[in-house]
Design an enzyme around this catalytic site. Structure first.
Site, PDB file in Angstrom:
ATOM      1  CE  LYS A  90      -4.508  -1.493   1.546  1.00 19.09           C
ATOM      2  NZ  LYS A  90      -4.419  -2.744   2.097  1.00 19.09           N
ATOM      3  CD  GLU A 112     -11.317   4.841   1.490  1.00 20.75           C
ATOM      4  OE1 GLU A 112     -10.928   5.977   1.125  1.00 20.75           O
ATOM      5  OE2 GLU A 112     -10.943   4.014   0.923  1.00 20.75           O
ATOM      6  CB  SER A 378      -0.432  -8.080  -1.313  1.00 18.41           C
ATOM      7  OG  SER A 378      -1.023  -8.980  -0.176  1.00 18.41           O
TER       8      SER A 378
END
Ligand code: PLP
Length: 395
Positions: A90, A112, A378
């Site tokens: 991310k 968010e 990930s």
């Protein structure tokens, strides 16, 4: 030639677009007009690449997983996004977007978050860049994801618990959009996945495409050819998958396998398998598959993995599935847990629960011995240890 990348109008086939309230049209248009010019500029690339190298720790290794390869009868490589700063892919996206926000003269960052992973990645880059950071999070999630809330606060962010609806991700998203509507001039909204109105899905995919760019170079070095036979990634909103496939998306030599969260099973109603069960709708400003009831109300998805229980799916992936370019598998909770234990035992790597869904796909596939397979891990599993332990006690 047919392309699976975004078209001039912001669509992937019939998916995508920008369905936003009137008041945000100007913001979205400003972003659409700016993003390519900025992220393709020399100065942006230089700063982005430097931070990815010195701050995130890129390139992430492409690890030949020998014991797992033997088990599944192929040449399996793991793309190690779990080794990034903050523990997942991310951060690639949040660094890119905050550099863009700064170049657009924005002063205030909003985001968010559901599980809190994107909130932490956003709060991290806001600390790095000395920018104000406001994170909307459903009250239920604030309680469930206590550690991530404390991390965000320590990083200097304001976390606002949202008490509307089910008090989860969808409600936090609505609140973030409402905030953006109130402060369109000075606020930049960092979206955490390949979702939201155009240009977000394309922008996030481009920022994450550093993953496939590295895979190309690393495969060339290790195998003497720059493409694999298969790519495997998990999909929540779709950003790590989009980054993994970006440079191969139109290369039909490369098979694409996407693992979505089956939850307790797609027939049980407790699932987040949006591609298999969703119907066309509008969510978060994009036209895509949505898990919804007969009245078109969005249904609360379920997965053991907090990062995969999104009721929509990125328009890129909806299109890949609709055009049969990608093979989409639903991996259930127990299959993901089993795969996580297997990776841990065979390779000494504890994966994030999300990534464990990609690993769970291996059992459902047939490979030839010479097949080169790249699977993206990930994120790392530190945040999921409690879940792994409690599941193991049930066994
Ligand atoms: C958030 C998250 C995901 C799911 O998001 P995508 O946008 O689909 O990649 C997957 N893995 C990890 C480790 C995450 O934190």
């Amino acid at each position: 030639m047919k392309s699976f990348l975004v078209d001039q109008d912001g669509y992937y086939g019939e998916f995508g677009g920008a369905y936003v309230p009137e008041i945000l049209h100007k913001c979205v248009e400003e972003l659409t007009n700016k993003y390519l010019e900025v992220i393709e500029s020399k100065e942006f690339k230089k700063e982005f690449d430097q931070l990815l190298r010195d701050y995130v720790g890129r390139p992430s290794p492409l690890y030949p997983a020998k014991r797992l390869s033997e088990k599944y009868g192929c040449k399996l490589y793991l793309k190690r996004e779990d080794l990034n700063h903050t523990g997942a892919h991310k951060i690639n996206n949040t660094i890119g977007q905050i550099l863009l926000a700064r170049r657009m003269g924005k002063k205030r960052i909003i985001a968010e978050t559901g599980a809190g992973q994107h909130g932490v990645a956003t709060a991290t880059v806001c600390a790095l860049m000395n920018m104000e950071c406001i994170v909307y999070m459903g009250k239920t999630d604030v309680e469930r994801q206590h550690i991530n809330v404390e991390k965000m606060k320590m990083l200097g962010a304001t976390v606002i618990p949202v008490t509307s609806g089910n008090m989860t991700l969808k409600d936090a998203t609505n609140e973030a959009i409402r905030d953006w509507c109130c402060h369109p001039a000075d606020t930049y909204y960092i979206i955490g996945s390949t979702v939201g109105p155009h240009p977000y899905p394309d922008m996030v995919a481009r920022l994450q495409s550093v993953i496939s760019e590295e895979i190309k170079k690393q495969l060339q070095e290790k195998e003497g050819r720059d493409y694999p036979d298969y790519l495997i990634a998990c999909v929540g909103g779709g950003s790590n998958a989009a980054g993994t496939i970006y440079h191969y998306i139109n290369d039909e030599r490369v098979g694409i396998i996407l693992a979505e969260a089956g939850g307790k099973g797609i027939e049980t109603g407790m699932t987040a398998a949006t591609i298999q069960l969703g119907k066309m709708g509008i969510i978060h400003g994009a036209r895509t598959y949505v898990i919804q009831n007969e009245d078109g109300q969005i249904e609360e998805p379920y997965s053991i993995s907090a990062g995969l229980d999104y009721p929509g799916i990125g328009p890129i992936h909806a299109n890949l599935a609709a055009q049969s370019r990608a093979n989409v598998l639903a991996i259930n909770d127990d299959e993901a847990i089993e795969a996580a234990y297997e990776l841990t035992k065979l390779e000494g790597i504890i994966p994030a629960l999300e990534s464990a869904h990609a690993l769970g796909a291996l059992k459902k596939l047939k490979f030839k011995a010479e097949d080169i397979v790249v699977l993206t891990v990930s994120g790392r599993g530190d945040k999921d240890i409690e879940t792994y332990l409690s599941f193991n006690e049930q066994l």
